[in-house]
Scaffold this motif. Structure first.
Motif, PDB file in Angstrom:
ATOM      1  N   GLU A  41       0.824  -1.208   0.000  1.00 58.80           N
ATOM      2  CA  GLU A  41       0.000   0.000   0.000  1.00 58.80           C
ATOM      3  C   GLU A  41       0.859   1.259   0.000  1.00 58.80           C
ATOM      4  O   GLU A  41       0.534   2.241  -0.676  1.00 58.80           O
ATOM      5  N   ARG A  42       1.948   1.227   0.744  1.00 59.18           N
ATOM      6  CA  ARG A  42       2.822   2.401   0.820  1.00 59.18           C
ATOM      7  C   ARG A  42       3.409   2.731  -0.553  1.00 59.18           C
ATOM      8  O   ARG A  42       3.457   3.900  -0.968  1.00 59.18           O
ATOM      9  N   HIS A  43       3.829   1.728  -1.291  1.00 62.38           N
ATOM     10  CA  HIS A  43       4.407   1.980  -2.607  1.00 62.38           C
ATOM     11  C   HIS A  43       3.344   2.380  -3.618  1.00 62.38           C
ATOM     12  O   HIS A  43       3.638   3.161  -4.547  1.00 62.38           O
ATOM     13  N   LEU A  44       2.129   1.886  -3.482  1.00 59.46           N
ATOM     14  CA  LEU A  44       1.050   2.352  -4.360  1.00 59.46           C
ATOM     15  C   LEU A  44       0.764   3.828  -4.132  1.00 59.46           C
ATOM     16  O   LEU A  44       0.590   4.599  -5.090  1.00 59.46           O
ATOM     17  N   VAL A  45       0.731   4.235  -2.882  1.00 57.19           N
ATOM     18  CA  VAL A  45       0.529   5.651  -2.570  1.00 57.19           C
ATOM     19  C   VAL A  45       1.655   6.496  -3.161  1.00 57.19           C
ATOM     20  O   VAL A  45       1.429   7.604  -3.665  1.00 57.19           O
ATOM     21  N   ASN A  46       2.875   5.956  -3.135  1.00 53.43           N
ATOM     22  CA  ASN A  46       4.028   6.700  -3.644  1.00 53.43           C
ATOM     23  C   ASN A  46       3.921   7.014  -5.133  1.00 53.43           C
ATOM     24  O   ASN A  46       4.522   7.991  -5.613  1.00 53.43           O
ATOM     25  N   ILE A  47       3.177   6.211  -5.913  1.00 54.72           N
ATOM     26  CA  ILE A  47       3.016   6.490  -7.339  1.00 54.72           C
ATOM     27  C   ILE A  47       1.694   7.204  -7.619  1.00 54.72           C
ATOM     28  O   ILE A  47       1.312   7.374  -8.780  1.00 54.72           O
ATOM     29  N   GLY A  48       0.998   7.599  -6.564  1.00 52.34           N
ATOM     30  CA  GLY A  48      -0.242   8.336  -6.739  1.00 52.34           C
ATOM     31  C   GLY A  48      -1.481   7.488  -6.894  1.00 52.34           C
ATOM     32  O   GLY A  48      -2.535   7.990  -7.326  1.00 52.34           O
ATOM     33  N   ALA A  49      -1.408   6.208  -6.558  1.00 54.16           N
ATOM     34  CA  ALA A  49      -2.582   5.342  -6.667  1.00 54.16           C
ATOM     35  C   ALA A  49      -3.646   5.752  -5.652  1.00 54.16           C
ATOM     36  O   ALA A  49      -3.330   6.274  -4.572  1.00 54.16           O
ATOM     37  N   GLN A  50      -4.892   5.498  -5.988  1.00 57.26           N
ATOM     38  CA  GLN A  50      -6.022   5.817  -5.118  1.00 57.26           C
ATOM     39  C   GLN A  50      -6.732   4.546  -4.686  1.00 57.26           C
ATOM     40  O   GLN A  50      -6.969   3.653  -5.505  1.00 57.26           O
ATOM     41  N   LYS A  51      -7.069   4.490  -3.413  1.00 56.59           N
ATOM     42  CA  LYS A  51      -7.868   3.380  -2.908  1.00 56.59           C
ATOM     43  C   LYS A  51      -9.331   3.691  -3.169  1.00 56.59           C
ATOM     44  O   LYS A  51      -9.862   4.694  -2.705  1.00 56.59           O
ATOM     45  N   LEU A  52      -9.998   2.832  -3.938  1.00 58.74           N
ATOM     46  CA  LEU A  52     -11.376   3.085  -4.337  1.00 58.74           C
ATOM     47  C   LEU A  52     -12.371   2.649  -3.272  1.00 58.74           C
ATOM     48  O   LEU A  52     -13.241   3.416  -2.871  1.00 58.74           O
TER      49      LEU A  52
END
Length: 329
Positions: A41-52
């Protein structure tokens, strides 16, 4: 009863239909919430991903982000909250009919079968997954390993050619930093904890695995803040391997195995069952090395391995995974 089941099935389909129209769908499994799921989750946030949203039936989360070419990638993350092929297979059979995927991955920690080429903290990315029979090999410790292995029919799942080639190109390029390496998270608090943990490991734990870390320089991790990545075959079986002697015998008999774990065999099998024969060719196991299949190592390498695996996988998804690579929709 039947009406109730039909209603629940319709509700599940509706929840998926409410999601955006993804160009690419990815399912990622983790076994442990801390540190595997949290690292991802931390690395997804780092690329600007959004939790739907969270799927309360599948007990997982939907995320999305745009890759480097602007295509929308939808990711379903399923934490198993436990280890083992049994649990992984059951959960995979629940997930795939609801959220059919173009790529499936496991992202987490694993044990090294070759400590010199896959040291603590490094990342092994599967070429193929081999599952079945190894838990029965050691009933008679005097039986030669290679002879028993020849008697077994193993399930072998090979990553398809285009994805495999793309991974090799990605690893050997500078897209994610230095070739053949993947960077660790730049969060300063994490790096302080990892540096302290590595220092403590050298003082208290290194001697327990001294035969396997003769050429291992843990200070290189905290000096350069990246770790080596290699492709290799992944052995998936049914229990924790904590015997150096057994590990040495496996590697001597097979030569190609780089890591051992306990989930990928059943996930690949479930892919073939729920999608189609050959569906497992879209499966990828990404394992950060947290132990050497002998004495227990310090938990700091669980954190470092989890972070490295997550960083590598997310970088690959963002920079390299495209509809062209998966053959379009």
């Amino acid at each position: 009863m039947e009406d109730n089941l039909r209603q629940k099935a319709n509700e599940r389909r509706k929840r998926v239909n409410d999601l955006p129209a993804f160009d690419i769908r990815v399912v990622i499994f983790t076994a442990l919430h801390d540190p595997e799921h949290e690292s991802l989750e931390r690395h997804l946030v780092n690329i600007g991903a959004q939790k739907l949203k969270t799927d309360t039936f599948l007990r997982g989360d939907y995320w999305c982000f745009k890759n480097a070419t602007g295509e929308l990638i939808g990711v379903f993350i399923k934490c198993l909250h436990g280890a083992g092929n049994g649990l992984a297979g059951i959960e995979a059979m629940r997930v795939f009919p609801v959220f059919p995927a173009d790529l499936v991955a496991f992202c987490g920690i694993g044990g090294s079968l070759d400590p010199q080429t896959s040291p603590l903290g490094s990342v092994v990315v599967s070429k193929k997954v081999i599952w079945q029979g190894f838990d029965k090999i050691y009933i008679d410790p005097n039986q030669p390993l290679h002879e028993k292995m020849r008697e077994k029919d193993h399930f072998i799942y090979v990553l398809n050619g285009p994805l495999s080639d793309a991974l090799d190109d990605f690893i050997h390029s500078k897209k994610h930093g230095r070739p053949n390496y993947t960077p660790l998270d730049s969060n300063p608090d994490l790096r302080v904890r990892w540096a302290e943990g590595v220092t403590n490991w050298k003082k208290t734990e290194r001697s327990k695995v001294k035969e396997d870390v003769e050429f291992f320089d843990p200070d290189r991790i905290t000096r350069d803040w990246d770790v080596p990545v290699k492709r290799g075959d992944v052995l998936s079986w049914e229990y924790v391997l904590n015997s150096r002697a057994r590990r040495v015998r496996i590697l001597a008999a097979t030569k190609t195995f780089a890591a051992v774990e306990m989930e990928s065999g059943a996930i690949t099998r479930a892919l073939d069952y729920t999608l189609n024969v050959g569906g497992a060719s879209k499966y990828l196991s990404v394992r950060g090395i947290s132990d050497l299949c002998s004495q227990k190592t310090d938990d700091i390498f669980r954190e470092i391995g989890s972070d490295a695996a997550a960083g590598f996988l997310v970088s690959f998804l963002f920079s390299t995974l495209t509809t062209q690579l998966i053959g379009g929709r």
